[in-house]
Design an enzyme around this catalytic site. Structure first.
Site: not given
Ligand code: URA
Length: 257
Positions: A106
């Site tokens: 993310d």
């Molecule tokens: N889990 C999440 O919530 N975000 C990420 O970027 C990777 C794993």
């Protein structure tokens, strides 16, 4: 005697060590080893098999393939292009050869991200049936209890099904260390939300065998040959475990509990 392989100075130059002349000087000075042995001028190597090191540091030699390990800072998107015009991870690594991020992270998540132009490895790492372990450190709201950690380990009900068994521990009261095989969208954040401990900060600290706590945010480095091989081994092992039904998420159906 057969003279198989490529000239060592050519392989070194291609790996970005310097010109062929510089590579020859390094070989002449005894600073280059092939499979642990000091190399001499005229030496030929198989770039896909031989481990070439300069001053003890392995160099990437396979033709044209690049494997960049980036410590992604918060706010940078893990795509090659962002319609919203936000900074992207490809802007943090050299433009040539063009590499693309492997899997998701993310925009508000930090930590390790692999970028490569090795289409085969990319496919194998992102295919849903390959569950190379990923490790995260999450700073969460509230203090984590043993009961909550047990819930994370045995599976949490999310809107797209129950999560596979995971490794969970708490190095300090509001810090969670979580190791997953799955790679569902925003999985760590959604798992933490579901157990009543929303994430404040999330960092990926390991991708299979790849970890590097000394890589500063926003910086990248090439994988060593040993790391590329370890990653390939991890993919093969994860797939074999999945095929044989050894991996817990293959035994326990995602939605069937
Ligand atoms: N889990 C999440 O919530 N975000 C990420 O970027 C990777 C794993």
């Amino acid at each position: 005697m057969l003279c198989d392989g490529e000239r060592l100075q050519k392989v070194l130059a291609r790996a970005g060590i310097g010109s062929r002349r510089v590579a020859e000087e390094l070989i002449d000075a005894g600073r280059v080893r092939v499979n642990g042995e000091v190399a001499v001028l005229g030496r030929r190597v198989d770039p896909d098999r031989d481990v070439v090191a300069v001053d003890g540091t392995p160099v990437g030699t396979a033709q044209g393939l690049a494997y960049r390990l980036l410590n992604k800072p918060r706010g940078v998107v893990a795509t090659a292009d962002d319609p919203q015009g936000r900074p992207t991870v490809v802007e943090l690594v050299p433009a040539e050869p063009r590499v693309v991020p492997v899997g998701r992270l993310d925009a508000d998540t930090e930590g390790l991200l692999l970028l490569t132009n090795d289409g085969q490895l990319h496919h194998r790492l992102t295919h849903p049936s390959f569950g190379v372990e990923k490790e995260y450190l999450a700073e969460v709201e509230g203090e984590l209890t043993p009961r909550v950690l047990q819930r994370l380990r045995s599976g949490v009900e999310l809107d797209d099904g129950v999560t596979a068994p995971a490794k969970a521990s708490s190095p300090s009261p509001n810090v969670l260390k979580l190791t997953l095989h799955e790679g569902r969208n925003r999985q760590v954040r959604r798992m933490c939300e579901a157990i009543g401990h929303p994430v404040r900060r999330l960092v990926r600290t390991r991708i299979g065998p790849l970890a590097d706590s000394s890589l500063p945010p926003g910086r990248w480095r090439d994988l060593t040959q040993a790391e590329v091989r370890a990653l390939e081994r991890a993919v093969v092992e994860a797939d074999a475990a999945g095929a044989e039904g050894q991996r817990p998420d293959k035994v326990i159906g995602r939605r069937g509990r």
